[in-house]
Scaffold this motif. Structure first.
Motif, PDB file in Angstrom:
ATOM      1  N   ALA A 271       7.049  -9.794   0.139  1.00 52.75           N
ATOM      2  CA  ALA A 271       8.207  -9.074  -0.335  1.00 52.75           C
ATOM      3  C   ALA A 271       8.070  -7.575  -0.716  1.00 52.75           C
ATOM      4  CB  ALA A 271       8.781  -9.949  -1.632  1.00 52.75           C
ATOM      5  N   ASP A 272       6.896  -7.430  -1.254  1.00 49.12           N
ATOM      6  CA  ASP A 272       6.607  -6.046  -1.680  1.00 49.12           C
ATOM      7  C   ASP A 272       6.355  -5.275  -0.409  1.00 49.12           C
ATOM      8  OD1 ASP A 272       6.646  -6.864  -4.183  1.00 49.12           O
ATOM      9  OD2 ASP A 272       4.487  -6.312  -4.797  1.00 49.12           O
ATOM     10  N   ALA A 273       5.549  -5.892   0.510  1.00 49.92           N
ATOM     11  CA  ALA A 273       5.321  -5.091   1.993  1.00 49.92           C
ATOM     12  C   ALA A 273       6.435  -4.939   2.795  1.00 49.92           C
ATOM     13  CB  ALA A 273       4.184  -5.885   2.493  1.00 49.92           C
ATOM     14  N   ALA A 274       7.686  -5.666   2.565  1.00 50.83           N
ATOM     15  CA  ALA A 274       8.828  -5.485   3.215  1.00 50.83           C
ATOM     16  C   ALA A 274       9.728  -4.431   2.603  1.00 50.83           C
ATOM     17  CB  ALA A 274       9.522  -6.991   3.433  1.00 50.83           C
ATOM     18  N   ALA A 275       9.176  -3.782   1.523  1.00 51.98           N
ATOM     19  CA  ALA A 275      10.134  -3.027   0.565  1.00 51.98           C
ATOM     20  C   ALA A 275      10.874  -2.162   1.532  1.00 51.98           C
ATOM     21  CB  ALA A 275       9.695  -2.441  -0.477  1.00 51.98           C
ATOM     22  N   SER A 276      10.322  -1.198   2.401  1.00 47.50           N
ATOM     23  CA  SER A 276      10.826  -0.327   3.240  1.00 47.50           C
ATOM     24  C   SER A 276      12.002  -0.743   4.136  1.00 47.50           C
ATOM     25  CB  SER A 276       9.818   0.595   3.809  1.00 47.50           C
ATOM     26  OG  SER A 276       9.034  -0.103   4.830  1.00 47.50           O
ATOM     27  N   GLN A 277      11.791  -2.160   4.583  1.00 39.06           N
ATOM     28  CA  GLN A 277      12.647  -2.649   5.508  1.00 39.06           C
ATOM     29  C   GLN A 277      14.033  -3.237   4.934  1.00 39.06           C
ATOM     30  OE1 GLN A 277      10.267  -5.401   7.948  1.00 39.06           O
ATOM     31  NE2 GLN A 277       8.716  -4.519   7.007  1.00 39.06           N
ATOM     32  N   GLY A 278      14.350  -3.010   3.695  1.00 37.53           N
ATOM     33  CA  GLY A 278      15.573  -3.460   3.102  1.00 37.53           C
ATOM     34  C   GLY A 278      15.667  -4.725   2.533  1.00 37.53           C
ATOM     35  N   ALA A 279      16.753  -5.212   1.968  1.00 38.18           N
ATOM     36  CA  ALA A 279      17.119  -6.115   1.116  1.00 38.18           C
ATOM     37  C   ALA A 279      16.797  -7.467   2.038  1.00 38.18           C
ATOM     38  CB  ALA A 279      18.457  -6.049   0.497  1.00 38.18           C
ATOM     39  N   LYS A 280      17.277  -7.697   3.293  1.00 37.56           N
ATOM     40  CA  LYS A 280      17.072  -8.765   3.921  1.00 37.56           C
ATOM     41  C   LYS A 280      15.645  -9.237   4.190  1.00 37.56           C
ATOM     42  CE  LYS A 280      19.573 -11.057   7.802  1.00 37.56           C
ATOM     43  NZ  LYS A 280      18.892 -10.905   8.939  1.00 37.56           N
ATOM     44  N   ALA A 281      14.880  -8.212   4.443  1.00 41.31           N
ATOM     45  CA  ALA A 281      13.557  -8.528   4.946  1.00 41.31           C
ATOM     46  C   ALA A 281      12.730  -8.935   3.664  1.00 41.31           C
ATOM     47  CB  ALA A 281      12.824  -7.263   5.372  1.00 41.31           C
ATOM     48  N   VAL A 282      13.124  -8.136   2.486  1.00 44.62           N
ATOM     49  CA  VAL A 282      12.478  -8.563   1.355  1.00 44.62           C
ATOM     50  C   VAL A 282      12.607 -10.116   0.862  1.00 44.62           C
ATOM     51  CG1 VAL A 282      12.281  -7.898  -1.277  1.00 44.62           C
ATOM     52  CG2 VAL A 282      12.277  -6.354   0.332  1.00 44.62           C
ATOM     53  N   ALA A 283      14.196 -10.257   0.776  1.00 49.35           N
ATOM     54  CA  ALA A 283      14.574 -11.693   0.535  1.00 49.35           C
ATOM     55  C   ALA A 283      13.672 -12.866   1.270  1.00 49.35           C
ATOM     56  CB  ALA A 283      16.204 -11.954   0.734  1.00 49.35           C
TER      57      ALA A 283
END
Ligand SMILES: Cc1cc2nc3c(=O)[nH]c(=O)nc-3n(C[C@H](O)[C@H](O)[C@H](O)COP(=O)(O)OP(=O)(O)OC[C@H]3O[C@@H](n4cnc5c(N)ncnc54)[C@H](O)[C@@H]3O)c2cc1C
Ligand code: SF4
Lengths: 318, 211
Positions: A271-283
């Protein structure tokens, strides 16, 4: 309540010793969870050791530039502490999102970490529950599971951890300092403190019987923008359906921890790694491997939307 | 009841079932300050200052502060609603802070100072918050009112002391607003929904009623 004896401990060592010498003894701090469960005879200790008068109610700087929070610091005092408000605002925010003003005046740092699940079947002693009565079955799995966990669950138990404070502490990489039977001290990272249920859901955490929490430490401040967003059935005084603790840093970096969705405060590297890709990726990264029931499947979308709302708010403020 | 055996109330209340019974709080046993862990509940001696008066009690350690106030000191202003910290009717002020008296044991308050609705003011000399509740019609059936008033008094002090709340925008600037009062009073449920008038009474006492 079942009959019990009561003593006011005079020192930490004496409290730990008393816990070792009496079978089914319990420490009592604020009492707001323990007494609730004792009235329902879900907890039936024979002896209570009052740990309120041991000087564990202070917040002090650590040598590493962080803070040491005594186990008996009240939730109100922790949320209001100037250093916490300034450097660990996500913790203040999470604390004031929990319970009520009256309860926060009593609830302690240690007790909050150890509060038990709010699974309705755990609370109802007429119902089967593997956490309350190991081997009796899980009433929730085929029942009313709307409030319960969707990741980290097992075939034995899908209970959620109800604490708001713990989500912020997990985000901040807190550590729990304890004293075990015999007086030995140890430090447990919050990441390893709460357990996943596996096939022993009756064991909530890494503490040994009679082990006492002395304090919780925070590493030095990490800066960034701190937010805690809690979604619940009413605007206040209700447990989280989902919650998100986040610290937004530079260049799209962020870290996240989640409440209401798992048996422990939930944090994943993905989730932390996906931070720059936005909400959907983080979720998606946060809920990888999710196992839902028809009643709580909505939490996936709710978490995604909550993250999306946080991102929009960040962008609006940037 | 649903087919699963849960009432709607269970679900709405975050599932803490409200089915507790508090059996035999007054079993006779020899008074003793120290108790031995091998024996069952024994009476314990307790000294507190309640509403300015020194009180001395012999209690079963199971006795909650709420039951000590109501059943032993006959201060029945403080009410027992849910007995599980979910409604706020039992709110009293201990050592200057509002707490739920149902979720704490009386023996944990040895030597402490307790203020109940009876200690805030009397019919002849009302506390400003009591008077404001009357002026603004801040109640209907009145059952939750003692808890509401104790809470409201403490809320104004908490705002004064700069304790932040869930709706505080800037954690470093805590001040009065209706939203702050509503959020801070969420631990006191009113079945009659007298909420708008309770907020009006608090606004009045806070000195924010000029608008
Ligand atoms: C109506 C209601 C609503 C609530 N809503 C929320 C909410 O929205 N969010 C939320 O996060 N929480 C909520 N809570 C829970 C509340 O935060 C907890 O009850 C509280 O934090 C527990 O702290 P305590 O000090 O009172 O613990 P206690 O009840 O004293 O203790 C809890 C457990 O911890 C053990 N213990 C305590 N201190 C120590 C120690 N130092 N070392 C070892 N063991 C110890 C006790 O033996 C016991 O098993 C709510 C509670 C109620 C009643
Ligand atoms: S989910 Fe866990 S706590 Fe709830 S009934 Fe099943 S075993 Fe018990």
């Amino acid at each position: 309540m079942k009959a019990f004896t009561y003593e006011r401990a005079r020192s930490v060592e004496a409290a730990v010793k008393a816990a070792a010498s009496v079978q089914s003894a319990r420490f009592i701090a604020g009492g707001t969870n323990l007494l609730d469960l004792m009235k329902l005879q879900i907890e039936t200790p024979a002896h209570l050791i009052d740990v309120n008068h041991l000087g564990l109610d202070k917040i002090e700087p650590t040598q590493e530039g962080g803070l040491r929070i005594g186990a008996l610091v009240r939730n109100t005092d922790l949320a209001a502490d100037q250093r916490v408000r300034r450097d660990y605002a996500v913790l203040s925010r999470a604390l004031v999102a929990g319970a009520s003003g009256q309860l926060r005046n009593k609830a302690t740092t240690g007790g909050n970490l150890l509060q038990r699940t709010r699974c309705p079947y755990f609370y109802d002693t007429r119902m089967p529950c593997n956490k309350r009565r190991p081997g009796s079955g899980c009433g929730a799995m085929q029942g009313m599971s709307r409030s319960l966990a969707i990741v980290g669950v097992s075939d034995a138990c899908i209970a959620q951890n109800p604490s708001d404070m713990a989500v912020a502490l997990r985000l901040l990489d807190a550590q729990v300092e304890t004293m075990a039977q015999g007086g030995a001290k140890r430090t447990i990272p919050l990441a390893d403190f709460h357990r996943l249920p596996g096939d022993t859901p009756q064991v909530d955490n890494a503490l040994q019987p009679g082990e006492m929490i002395l304090s919780v430490t925070l590493p030095k401040p990490i800066g960034g923008i701190h937010v805690y967003r809690k979604v619940r059935d009413r605007a206040s005084y209700a447990f989280a359906l989902v919650s998100v603790a986040a610290v937004f840093g530079q260049n799209g970096q962020a870290r996240f921890a989640f409440g209401g969705v798992a048996p422990k405060p939930w944090r994943t590297d993905g989730a932390d790694a996906a931070a720059s890709q936005g909400a959907k990726a983080v979720a998606e990264a946060a809920l990888a491997g999710a196992r839902t029931t028809p009643h709580n499947d909505f939490k996936k979308a709710l978490l995604r939307q909550t993250l999306a709302s946080l991102y929009r708010q960040q962008e609006a403020q940037a | 009841m649903t087919s699963d055996g849960f009432t709607r109330r269970h679900i709405l209340q975050g599932s803490a079932a409200a089915t507790a019974v508090v059996p035999g709080l007054t079993q006779a046993a020899p008074p003793a300050r120290s108790v031995s862990a091998q024996e069952g509940s024994r009476m314990m001696a307790l000294d507190m200052k309640v509403n300015g008066r020194d009180v001395h009690l012999q209690l079963d350690p199971r006795t909650t502060l709420l039951d000590a106030l109501r059943e032993h000191l006959h201060l029945t202003g403080t009410k027992k609603g849910c007995d599980h910290g979910q409604c706020g009717a039992c709110t009293v002020i201990v050592e200057g802070r509002r707490i739920n008296s149902c979720l704490t044991l009386a023996v944990m308050h040895e030597g402490e100072t307790v203020t109940t609705i009876e200690g805030l003011g009397t019919p002849e000399r009302l506390h400003p918050m009591q008077r404001a509740f009357i002026v603004h019609d801040g109640y209907q059936c009145g059952y939750c009112t003692p808890g509401q008033i104790c809470s409201a008094v403490a809320v104004l002090e908490e705002i004064e002391a700069g304790v932040p709340s869930h709706v505080t925008q800037d954690l470093d600037h805590v001040g009065w607003s209706d939203a702050e009062a509503r959020e801070r009073m969420s631990g006191n449920i009113c079945r009659c929904a007298a909420y708008p008038n309770i907020i009006a009474a608090m606004r009045d006492v806070a000195g924010e009623d000029k608008a």
